[in-house]
Design an enzyme around this catalytic site. Structure first.
Site, mmCIF file in Angstrom:
data_model
loop_
_atom_site.group_PDB
_atom_site.id
_atom_site.type_symbol
_atom_site.label_atom_id
_atom_site.label_comp_id
_atom_site.label_asym_id
_atom_site.label_seq_id
_atom_site.Cartn_x
_atom_site.Cartn_y
_atom_site.Cartn_z
ATOM 1 N N CYS A 72 0.830 -1.207 0.000
ATOM 2 C CA CYS A 72 0.000 0.000 0.000
ATOM 3 C C CYS A 72 0.869 1.264 0.000
ATOM 4 C CB CYS A 72 -0.993 -0.036 1.166
ATOM 5 S SG CYS A 72 -2.323 1.176 1.010
ATOM 6 N N HIS B 246 -3.523 -5.129 -0.017
ATOM 7 C CA HIS B 246 -3.110 -5.589 1.315
ATOM 8 C C HIS B 246 -3.109 -7.113 1.379
ATOM 9 C CE1 HIS B 246 -2.808 -1.928 3.838
ATOM 10 N NE2 HIS B 246 -3.563 -1.412 2.880
ATOM 11 N N GLU C 6 -1.577 -9.038 3.359
ATOM 12 C CA GLU C 6 -1.560 -9.552 4.734
ATOM 13 C C GLU C 6 -2.968 -9.816 5.249
ATOM 14 O OE1 GLU C 6 -2.267 -5.214 5.428
ATOM 15 O OE2 GLU C 6 -1.191 -6.439 3.957
#
Length: 206
Positions: free
Chosen positions: A97, A187, A189
């Protein structure tokens, strides 16, 4: 690998980054602006995560009326200086990001300050909700990714190439042509296990 993970001044770093790294057997230490620049010797790699906007002065632009917001100025200098340390030593650098934007700016590129007002493109959902769309990789494969950003890579920095783009042409992933540097605008994660694999293979050829 043991990662240096950078945090910002606007809010605490979410633990989802450390958790994602841990799933692959990696560890991380978090450093914030004001703690001093950490030495690189005890770290194998750097991860620049999401966060507030970068001040446009860092890429030679002024603030737009509907442009950069929630600026994290102390973090800008801290992350850029840390990037140059790791880049100079040829160590792997990953970006997520905001991180993809830091990497691009560090290498002489710039970013769109606000996709809706500058390009008429919307990549940010309402509140904390993601706006999902496809990212089309260099080889034509598609990946469905989460999207929270109103800023994005504009002109690529020196040595960087676009590895994936959204169907509307926004750069969604970059890598360096000769250094172990990789970054994504979404993102991973917060996604499934496979979502981190491309990032964590930094330094390997496609």
């Amino acid at each position: 690998m043991h990662f240096l993970l950078t945090g910002g001044t606007l809010n605490p770093l979410k633990e989802t980054y450390q958790s994602a790294l841990a799933r692959y057997g990696h560890t991380a230490e978090v450093f914030y602006p004001g703690q001093g620049l950490p030495g690189c010797s005890r770290f194998d790699a750097l991860l620049l995560p999401g966060g507030g906007d970068i001040h446009p002065g860092r890429f030679g632009r002024g603030l737009l009326e509907n442009g950069s917001e929630a600026l994290d100025v102390p973090r800008d200098g801290f992350e850029l200086d840390t990037f140059y340390r790791f880049f100079g030593q040829g160590k792997p650098i990953l970006g997520i990001c905001r991180g993809i934007q830091v990497i691009n700016i560090a290498l002489g590129g710039d970013i769109w300050q606000d996709l809706p007002s500058q390009c008429g493109k919307y990549h940010c959902g309402q509140g904390s909700d993601a706006l999902w769309h496809d990212a089309v990789w260099f080889n034509g494969q598609r990946e469905h990714v989460n999207s929270y950003h109103h800023q994005a890579v504009r002109r690529l920095g020196n040595g960087l190439v676009a590895a994936a783009k959204s169907p509307d042409g926004v750069t969604e992933a970059i890598c360096h042509s000769s250094k172990p540097v990789r970054a994504v605008q979404w993102h991973p994660e917060l996604m499934g296990e496979r979502a981190m694999e491309w990032l964590l293979s930094a330094g390997k050829r496609f």
